[in-house]
Design a protein around this motif. Structure first.
Motif, short mmCIF file in Angstrom:
data_model
loop_
_atom_site.label_atom_id
_atom_site.label_comp_id
_atom_site.label_asym_id
_atom_site.label_seq_id
_atom_site.Cartn_x
_atom_site.Cartn_y
_atom_site.Cartn_z
N GLY A 38 24.93 -16.24 0.84
CA GLY A 38 23.59 -16.81 0.95
C GLY A 38 23.12 -16.78 2.38
O GLY A 38 22.20 -16.06 2.74
N CYS A 39 23.76 -17.55 3.23
CA CYS A 39 23.28 -17.74 4.60
C CYS A 39 24.07 -16.93 5.61
O CYS A 39 23.58 -16.57 6.66
CB CYS A 39 23.39 -19.21 4.98
SG CYS A 39 25.09 -19.82 5.02
N ASP A 40 25.34 -16.69 5.30
CA ASP A 40 26.24 -16.00 6.22
C ASP A 40 26.52 -16.82 7.48
O ASP A 40 27.06 -16.33 8.44
CB ASP A 40 25.66 -14.63 6.59
CG ASP A 40 26.74 -13.66 7.02
OD1 ASP A 40 27.92 -13.98 6.85
OD2 ASP A 40 26.38 -12.58 7.54
N CYS A 44 25.48 -22.72 3.48
CA CYS A 44 24.91 -22.87 2.13
C CYS A 44 25.94 -23.02 1.02
O CYS A 44 25.61 -23.51 -0.06
CB CYS A 44 24.00 -21.69 1.81
SG CYS A 44 24.92 -20.17 1.42
N GLY A 45 27.15 -22.58 1.23
CA GLY A 45 28.19 -22.75 0.21
C GLY A 45 28.16 -21.74 -0.92
O GLY A 45 29.01 -21.79 -1.82
N CYS A 47 29.14 -18.85 -0.98
CA CYS A 47 30.32 -18.00 -0.91
C CYS A 47 31.62 -18.77 -1.20
O CYS A 47 32.71 -18.26 -0.93
CB CYS A 47 30.41 -17.40 0.49
SG CYS A 47 30.63 -18.68 1.74
N CYS A 59 32.74 -16.91 3.81
CA CYS A 59 32.07 -16.19 4.91
C CYS A 59 32.60 -16.67 6.25
O CYS A 59 32.21 -16.15 7.28
CB CYS A 59 30.55 -16.37 4.85
SG CYS A 59 30.00 -18.02 5.33
S1 FES Z 1 27.22 -17.54 2.76
FE1 FES Z 1 26.35 -19.51 3.13
S2 FES Z 1 28.15 -20.67 3.55
FE2 FES Z 1 28.96 -18.70 3.32
#
Ligand code: FES
Ligand SMILES: Cc1cc2nc3c(=O)[nH]c(=O)nc-3n(C[C@H](O)[C@H](O)[C@H](O)COP(=O)(O)OP(=O)(O)OC[C@H]3O[C@@H](n4cnc5c(N)ncnc54)[C@H](O)[C@@H]3O)c2cc1C
Ligand code: FES
Lengths: 157, 274
Positions: A38-40, A44-45, A47, A59
């Motif tokens: 999601g956010c990398d 965001c969680g 992953c 991530c």
């Molecule tokens: S992609 Fe968002 S926390 Fe890992």
């Protein structure tokens, strides 16, 4: 570097660069695309996977750090074609809309119930604080986790 | 985002970590939970050429009763701190604050040693260890030394650790029965503190630490002195920024941080004394 991990019950051995993130190894190396990015940026969680039974943001873990670990992704939850009680609870309670956050939410929720089998509403909300959802407003996600906690209780009784 | 290439070495023991550090010198970085270092490396704000993974040194992960203090291994994860029965009785502020770090996923990976060594003024545990008047134990090839928490944080993301030193243990004086409070002010549950205050109230030995009130984690010595001198919470709180140099960022101006620090110190002292 050669690494071996047990992914969803199967031993998988691969050659990776040390800088490979666990999420990329899972998605691109092993072809398991259920885990989302999601956010990398660890926020965001989406992953979230289980590493030795505990939720982690894949991530923010190097694949080499998971060498030797037991990793479970969303693909590894169903048993004999039957969805995991948490997945069923998300379905029953309409705990998703677009579904992008769902794999991470489900994995975080599974880990939460391992640690707190019968959480309160507040404990569920705090337990999922590392997982963002842009659609649902969280209400039905929390309902799903509480529902799953109830059904786990029945199954175990 | 993927970090720049690096070589990876996994240490099987503290001794091996130390000899790897000596071998690779300043180009190497220790990797514990990776939850401060990897985000920096992904943004290329850090580009070590060698990572020495100490994450598996299980013998440096423990919470033990050591007589007059609690000994916490540097590789102990936040999750182990927040679920520790020993800390519940002997240093409840540390247990509580560890449970306020990030989110469960972060707490499953991040370690107390990493939190301290990273020396981020916005981190929670440095302020708590300052308030507890803890001592840090560092090991190098030439032996072991103790560093007081209030002499450990030397600059922005800089600590008193030498490049060849490994943080092995944190010693926490027992504070069973003393009043304490941890005030973390943020906008959303998983966020870092905009300002935070850790307080352990014990007359002349009162300890107060501040989160995000300068370029290092801050010991609020003026507040401690005021409490020791018998000041009320309200009076002591007026000294909240005497030792701080608050900076402005996206979340708060200098004025707002100053205001928050005074309010949170007052609340912390009131709660600790209640
Ligand atoms: S992609 Fe968002 S926390 Fe890992
Ligand atoms: C999404 C997110 C939210 C977070 N929120 C918070 C928060 O609210 N509050 C908070 O306090 N923290 C927060 N953190 C940071 C988290 O607590 C980190 O885990 C912690 O700061 C670093 O611990 P680590 O074990 O991951 O260290 P690493 O990232 O592995 O290492 C950090 C630094 O310390 C050095 N180091 C590590 N171990 C040692 C050792 N034993 N000896 C010498 N040097 C060492 C490394 O070389 C590196 O420079 C957050 C992190 C993330 C990703
Ligand atoms: S269902 Fe769309 S992000 Fe959660």
């Amino acid at each position: 570097m050669r690494i071996t991990m047990t992914v969803n019950g199967r031993e998988r051995s691969s050659e990776v660069e040390p800088r490979t993130l666990l999420v990329h190894h899972i998605r691109e190396g092993l072809g398991l695309t259920g885990t989302n990015v999601g956010c990398d940026t660890s926020s965001c969680g989406a992953c979230t996977v289980l590493m030795d039974g505990e939720s982690v943001k894949s991530c923010t873990v190097l694949a080499v750090q998971a060498d030797g670990a037991d990793v479970t992704t969303i693909e590894g939850l169903a048993r004999d074609g039957e969805m995991h009680p948490m997945q069923q609870a998300f379905q029953r309670n309409h705990g998703l809309q677009c579904g992008f956050c769902t794999p991470g939410m489900v994995m975080a929720a599974v880990s939460l119930l391992e640690e707190v089998p019968h959480p309160t509403d507040r404990e569920v909300r705090l337990g999922l604080e590392g997982n963002l959802c842009r659609c649902t407003g969280y209400q039905n996600i929390v309902a799903a986790v509480l529902d799953a906690a109830g059904s786990t209780q029945e199954a175990g009784a | 985002m993927i970090p720049a290439p690096f070589d990876y070495a996994r240490a099987g023991s503290a001794e091996e970590a130390l000899s790897l550090l000596t071998e690779h010198g300043e180009d190497a970085k220790l990797l514990a939970g990776g939850h401060s270092l990897l985000p920096l490396m992904k943004l290329r704000l850090a580009q070590p050429s060698v990572l020495i993974d100490v994450g598996r040194l299980r013998d440096l992960s423990y919470i033990r009763d050591a007589g007059d203090h609690i000994a916490v291994g540097a590789l102990t994860r936040h999750h182990d701190l927040e679920t520790s029965d020993l800390l519940e009785t002997e240093a409840p502020i540390l247990k509580h604050a560890a449970g306020e770090v990030g989110d469960p996923q972060v707490r499953h990976r991040g370690t107390i040693g990493g939190s301290l060594a990273h020396a981020d003024p916005a981190s929670d545990l440095p302020a708590v260890v300052l308030a507890l008047k803890g001592t840090l134990v560092a090991r190098s090839p030439s032996g072991e030394r103790e560093i007081r928490a209030d002499e450990f944080f030397t600059g922005f993301l800089e600590s008193a650790l030498a490049p060849d030193e490994l943080l092995t243990e944190i010693r926490i004086p027992k504070v069973a029965g003393l009043g304490w409070s941890f005030q973390k002010f943020n906008r959303r549950a998983q966020d870092w503190a905009i300002v935070g205050v850790a307080a352990v109230v014990d007359g002349e030995r009162t300890g107060v630490g501040l989160v995000n009130m300068g370029s290092t984690p801050i010991r609020a010595a003026a507040v401690e002195a005021a409490v020791a001198g018998g000041a009320s919470a309200e009076e002591a709180a007026q000294r909240a920024v005497d030792d701080a140099e608050p900076q402005a960022d996206l979340n708060a101006s200098v004025e707002y941080r100053t205001h928050l620090a005074k309010v949170l110190v007052r609340r912390a002292l009131e709660e600790a004394r209640a």
